[in-house]
Motif scaffolding. Structure first.
Motif, mmCIF file in Angstrom:
data_model
loop_
_atom_site.group_PDB
_atom_site.id
_atom_site.type_symbol
_atom_site.label_atom_id
_atom_site.label_comp_id
_atom_site.label_asym_id
_atom_site.label_seq_id
_atom_site.Cartn_x
_atom_site.Cartn_y
_atom_site.Cartn_z
ATOM 1 N N ASP A 9 3.205 -5.029 2.696
ATOM 2 C CA ASP A 9 3.744 -5.872 3.766
ATOM 3 C C ASP A 9 4.864 -5.224 4.584
ATOM 4 O OD1 ASP A 9 5.736 -6.090 1.853
ATOM 5 O OD2 ASP A 9 5.523 -8.229 1.556
ATOM 6 N N GLY A 35 0.633 -7.099 5.775
ATOM 7 C CA GLY A 35 1.749 -7.831 6.358
ATOM 8 C C GLY A 35 2.115 -7.324 7.737
ATOM 9 N N CYS A 101 1.981 -4.943 -3.603
ATOM 10 C CA CYS A 101 2.807 -5.355 -2.469
ATOM 11 C C CYS A 101 4.288 -5.148 -2.798
ATOM 12 C CB CYS A 101 2.521 -6.831 -2.200
ATOM 13 S SG CYS A 101 3.593 -7.589 -0.992
#
Length: 161
Positions: A9, A35, A101
């Protein structure tokens, strides 16, 4: 080697990882919801003028990624929640080094399903919450290249080097 980022992200991290992939001849796989847009200037700024050289493969989700693998593809997952240090991993050529992530890590289901393939980068206890994603990728990627004797710029990375 293959670097797999699961739902990254932060665009700058992905750009930095892409630059490391170009430097090592590795393929970058982006899996699931990103993201950011791949057109994001932060990705390109971090990847500098190398972004066009990134061997990039995108996958809509984890299942789509798995469908592209050979049956015995060597998968290695990295999480601060793992019990074993990455130093205990024995990497194979064409390994898939899988990172989660930045804000949430790998899904808990991965940590259960792939428990025997899950490693961490050791850190001093109670020092920092985690390492930056692009730093983590670099640490593990170069160890994997060293173990497998990869050739970079005419030099062989080996355990005795």
């Amino acid at each position: 080697m293959h670097i797999v980022l699961y739902e990254p992200d932060i665009p700058g991290n992905t750009g930095n990882v892409g630059r490391s992939c170009v430097a090592t001849g590795s393929t970058l796989h982006l899996v699931g919801k990103l993201g950011f847009s791949l057109d994001d200037t932060h990705v390109k700024r971090s990847g500098l003028d190398y972004w066009e050289k990134v061997m990039l493969v995108t996958h809509s989700n984890w299942e789509a990624f798995l469908k592209t693998l050979t049956p015995k593809a060597p998968l290695y997952f990295f999480s601060k929640k793992a019990k074993r240090d990455y130093w205990s991993a024995t990497f194979a050529p064409e390994s898939y080094l899988i990172f989660g992530c930045e804000t949430s890590g790998l899904p808990s289901s991965f940590q259960t399903l792939y428990e025997n393939q899950l490693y961490r980068i050791p850190m001093v206890p109670d020092s920092v919450r985690s390492l930056n994603l692009s730093t983590s990728v670099g640490v593990v990627l170069y160890e994997a290249l060293r173990q497998t004797g990869a050739v970079l710029n005419g030099n062989v990375a080996s355990k005795t080097a």
